[in-house]
Design an enzyme around this catalytic site. Structure first.
Site, PDB file in Angstrom:
ATOM      1  N   GLU A   1      -6.651 -12.728 -13.815  1.00  0.00           N
ATOM      2  CA  GLU A   1      -7.221 -11.542 -14.466  1.00  0.00           C
ATOM      3  C   GLU A   1      -6.233 -11.021 -15.488  1.00  0.00           C
ATOM      4  O   GLU A   1      -5.021 -11.202 -15.343  1.00  0.00           O
ATOM      5  CB  GLU A   1      -7.401 -10.409 -13.427  1.00  0.00           C
ATOM      6  CG  GLU A   1      -8.732 -10.403 -12.745  1.00  0.00           C
ATOM      7  CD  GLU A   1      -8.853  -9.269 -11.713  1.00  0.00           C
ATOM      8  OE1 GLU A   1      -7.953  -8.415 -11.622  1.00  0.00           O
ATOM      9  OE2 GLU A   1      -9.852  -9.264 -10.996  1.00  0.00           O
TER      10      GLU A   1
ATOM     11  N   ARG B   1     -15.777  -2.058   4.840  1.00  0.00           N
ATOM     12  CA  ARG B   1     -15.395  -1.410   6.101  1.00  0.00           C
ATOM     13  C   ARG B   1     -15.193   0.082   5.850  1.00  0.00           C
ATOM     14  O   ARG B   1     -15.241   0.528   4.697  1.00  0.00           O
ATOM     15  CB  ARG B   1     -14.075  -1.998   6.594  1.00  0.00           C
ATOM     16  CG  ARG B   1     -12.986  -1.824   5.548  1.00  0.00           C
ATOM     17  CD  ARG B   1     -11.593  -2.073   6.031  1.00  0.00           C
ATOM     18  NE  ARG B   1     -10.641  -1.530   5.090  1.00  0.00           N
ATOM     19  CZ  ARG B   1     -10.084  -2.196   4.087  1.00  0.00           C
ATOM     20  NH1 ARG B   1     -10.401  -3.447   3.871  1.00  0.00           N
ATOM     21  NH2 ARG B   1      -9.235  -1.601   3.274  1.00  0.00           N
TER      22      ARG B   1
ATOM     23  N   HIS C   1       1.374  -2.663  -4.310  1.00  0.00           N
ATOM     24  CA  HIS C   1      -0.090  -2.715  -4.310  1.00  0.00           C
ATOM     25  C   HIS C   1      -0.703  -2.169  -3.022  1.00  0.00           C
ATOM     26  O   HIS C   1      -1.853  -2.427  -2.723  1.00  0.00           O
ATOM     27  CB  HIS C   1      -0.607  -4.138  -4.559  1.00  0.00           C
ATOM     28  CG  HIS C   1      -0.018  -4.786  -5.764  1.00  0.00           C
ATOM     29  ND1 HIS C   1      -0.076  -4.220  -7.017  1.00  0.00           N
ATOM     30  CD2 HIS C   1       0.655  -5.942  -5.910  1.00  0.00           C
ATOM     31  CE1 HIS C   1       0.537  -4.998  -7.880  1.00  0.00           C
ATOM     32  NE2 HIS C   1       1.000  -6.060  -7.246  1.00  0.00           N
TER      33      HIS C   1
HETATM   34  P1  ADP Z   1      -6.124  -6.243  -2.270  1.00  0.00           P
HETATM   35  O1  ADP Z   1      -7.423  -6.887  -1.909  1.00  0.00           O
HETATM   36  O2  ADP Z   1      -4.934  -7.050  -1.854  1.00  0.00           O
HETATM   37  O3  ADP Z   1      -6.045  -4.797  -1.879  1.00  0.00           O
HETATM   38  P2  ADP Z   1      -6.890  -5.484  -4.983  1.00  0.00           P
HETATM   39  O4  ADP Z   1      -7.580  -6.441  -5.868  1.00  0.00           O
HETATM   40  O5  ADP Z   1      -7.724  -4.415  -4.357  1.00  0.00           O
HETATM   41  O6  ADP Z   1      -6.076  -6.287  -3.863  1.00  0.00           O
HETATM   42  O7  ADP Z   1      -5.699  -4.778  -5.789  1.00  0.00           O
HETATM   43  C1  ADP Z   1      -4.752  -3.937  -5.168  1.00  0.00           C
HETATM   44  C2  ADP Z   1      -3.914  -3.235  -6.225  1.00  0.00           C
HETATM   45  O8  ADP Z   1      -3.268  -4.191  -7.073  1.00  0.00           O
HETATM   46  C3  ADP Z   1      -4.688  -2.346  -7.174  1.00  0.00           C
HETATM   47  O9  ADP Z   1      -4.907  -1.060  -6.659  1.00  0.00           O
HETATM   48  C4  ADP Z   1      -3.769  -2.318  -8.388  1.00  0.00           C
HETATM   49  O10 ADP Z   1      -2.680  -1.455  -8.197  1.00  0.00           O
HETATM   50  C5  ADP Z   1      -3.218  -3.736  -8.416  1.00  0.00           C
HETATM   51  N1  ADP Z   1      -4.044  -4.618  -9.279  1.00  0.00           N
HETATM   52  C6  ADP Z   1      -4.987  -5.507  -8.873  1.00  0.00           C
HETATM   53  N2  ADP Z   1      -5.553  -6.143  -9.932  1.00  0.00           N
HETATM   54  C7  ADP Z   1      -4.961  -5.650 -11.047  1.00  0.00           C
HETATM   55  C8  ADP Z   1      -5.107  -5.896 -12.465  1.00  0.00           C
HETATM   56  N3  ADP Z   1      -5.965  -6.802 -12.946  1.00  0.00           N
HETATM   57  N4  ADP Z   1      -4.323  -5.176 -13.303  1.00  0.00           N
HETATM   58  C9  ADP Z   1      -3.435  -4.251 -12.842  1.00  0.00           C
HETATM   59  N5  ADP Z   1      -3.251  -3.986 -11.533  1.00  0.00           N
HETATM   60  C10 ADP Z   1      -4.002  -4.673 -10.637  1.00  0.00           C
END
Ligand code: ADP
Length: 448
Positions: free
Chosen positions: A200, A291, A235
């Site tokens: 991404e 969830r 994260h």
């Molecule tokens: P997980 O399933 O491990 O929780 P997520 O896809 O929900 O992963 O992402 C968790 C965090 O990672 C987000 O809240 C953000 O801080 C960071 N993050 C994820 N994708 C991106 C992105 N494309 N650009 C910037 N930060 C991202």
């Protein structure tokens, strides 16, 4: 309503689900590991069964044993809490096959959202904006590097099966791409048993804003407003608030309706969360969490809706008791995750015995916890002590109350992250609502 529900979880969330059951006159069954035989949640339940040794793989993740207990004791439903088996489509299917109601979405919806690549594609089809990126699994590393060039650096390589902030790496230039790709593929394989990854665009300076959803069996769905979860470390969320300081009523409506569209696109049922990244007025779909989330409490505080009870009503086949226009925001709520970890030592877990304990209280304070004085925090599980939530008539009052509650909170025997929370809360940028997911790094909070 159910007569009896088994809670397939531990700690504060097991108690949260049992509280909802108790208010509805539903009997509760706890299943616990050997290590948790004296834990509060096991005592809180009407019945409790030891299902195995301390390691989660032999207890809280042993779905077959949990279903066996449910059948033996006549529980009609299983509440999975968060973590453990809550987003395990196979477990949900086994419950369905055993004639037990899984209190959550269908196994099909969990499966669809369990793969981030599949979720992205479903959302693209439904017209939900996603972060620019690849729509297929990466196979050829050279082609992948070309795709990353096309997307434009920085990019983020993500495990399709990832969760909990694990399985993500930011890459700033092509020369670092291959090493990063290899490392994420092996992390993904070892953590999730699936090395599938995708790319991404890395959204710079984003805010994490998510919408709470409730959907019934009859195709009706509402959004229970948003939460901002930008205060993260690696994260992972540490402080959340509702509503978000950056969301206008117009944007709330637009994002909320998009979240409902996303839920409807997968025939979603029960409580769930649609996560977005927000940057400079634009928002992008991130994932659906199938969830009840840790931070559901603050949505309850600003809307007056008991999400855990709604989960039980929905699972029993009741239609939603309200429409979108019936849901409104009153005041502001903030949650601090109080963990037994050392902010001065890279947040290392600090398990051990709680020798003295006095939680905060007073106006506007809610504490969801599974611990008490004399309780030993086990190294086998997460290090959460409690979720400390503060409600105020506006954001400033919520912050003032949270600061006062952090001052009142006494935990002796284990190191906690309370000083970290105090440092964030007193930071002028936090007070101004000037948040991004880089807040902790940008402001050097730990060294404060
Ligand atoms: P997980 O399933 O491990 O929780 P997520 O896809 O929900 O992963 O992402 C968790 C965090 O990672 C987000 O809240 C953000 O801080 C960071 N993050 C994820 N994708 C991106 C992105 N494309 N650009 C910037 N930060 C991202």
């Amino acid at each position: 309503m159910f007569k009896k529900v088994l809670i397939a979880n531990r700690g504060e969330i097991a108690i949260r689900a049992m509280r909802a059951c108790r208010e509805l006159g539903v009997q509760t069954v706890a299943v616990h590991s050997e290590a948790d035989k004296n834990a509060l949640f096991a005592k809180y339940a009407d019945e409790a069964y030891n299902i195995g040794p301390a390691p989660s793989s032999q207890s809280y993740l042993n779905g077959d044993r949990i279903i066996e207990v449910a059948l033996e004791c006549g529980a009609e439903g299983i509440h999975p809490g968060y973590g453990f088996l809550s987003e395990n489509a196979k477990f949900a299917r086994k419950c369905e096959d055993a004639g037990i109601t899984f209190i959550g979405p269908s196994s099909k919806a969990i499966e669809q959202m369990g793969s981030k690549i599949a979720a992205r594609n479903t959302m693209i089809e439904a017209g939900v904006p996603v972060v620019p990126g690849t729509n297929e699994a990466i196979s050829d590393p050279e082609k992948a590097a070309d795709l990353a060039d096309g997307i434009g650096y920085p990019v983020i390589i993500k495990a399709s099966a990832g969760g909990g902030g694990i399985g993500m790496k930011i890459v700033h230039s092509r020369k670092d791409f291959h090493t990063a790709l290899n490392s994420i593929q092996s992390v993904a394989e070892s953590a999730f048993g699936d090395s599938t990854v995708f790319i991404e665009k890395y959204v710079e300076e984003p805010r994490h804003i998510e919408f709470q959803i409730l959907a019934d069996k009859y195709g009706d769905a509402v959004y229970v407003m948003e939460r901002e979860c930008s205060i993260q470390r690696r994260h992972q969320k540490l402080i959340e608030e509702a509503p978000s300081p950056v969301i206008t009523p117009e944007l709330r409506k637009q994002m909320g309706e998009t979240a409902v569209k996303a839920a409807k696109a997968i025939g979603y049922e029960n409580a769930g969360t649609v996560e977005f990244l927000y940057s400079k007025g634009d928002f992008y779909f991130l994932e659906v969490n199938t969830r009840l989330q840790v931070e559901h409490t603050i949505s309850e505080m600003i809307t007056g809706i008991d999400l855990a009870k709604q989960q039980l009503h929905i699972a029993c086949g009741e239609p939603l008791p309200f429409k979108q226009e019936d849901i409104s925001i009153r005041g502001w709520a903030i949650e601090c995750r109080i963990n037994a970890e050392d902010p001065l030592n890279d947040f290392a877990p600090s398990p051990g015995k709680i020798r003295r304990y006095r939680s905060a209280g007073g106006p506007g304070i809610r504490v969801d916890s599974g611990v008490h004085m004399g309780y030993t925090i086990s190294p086998y599980y997460d290090s959460m002590i409690s979720k400390l939530c503060a409600w105020g008539s506006d954001r400033n009052e919520a912050i003032d109350r949270m600061q006062r509650a952090l001052y009142e909170y006494v935990v002796v025997g284990v190191t906690t992250n309370i000083p970290f929370h105090k440092a964030v809360l007193r930071h002028p940028a936090f007070r101004e609502g000037n948040l991004t997911t880089h807040f902790i790094d940008d402001y050097n909070i730990i060294d404060d």
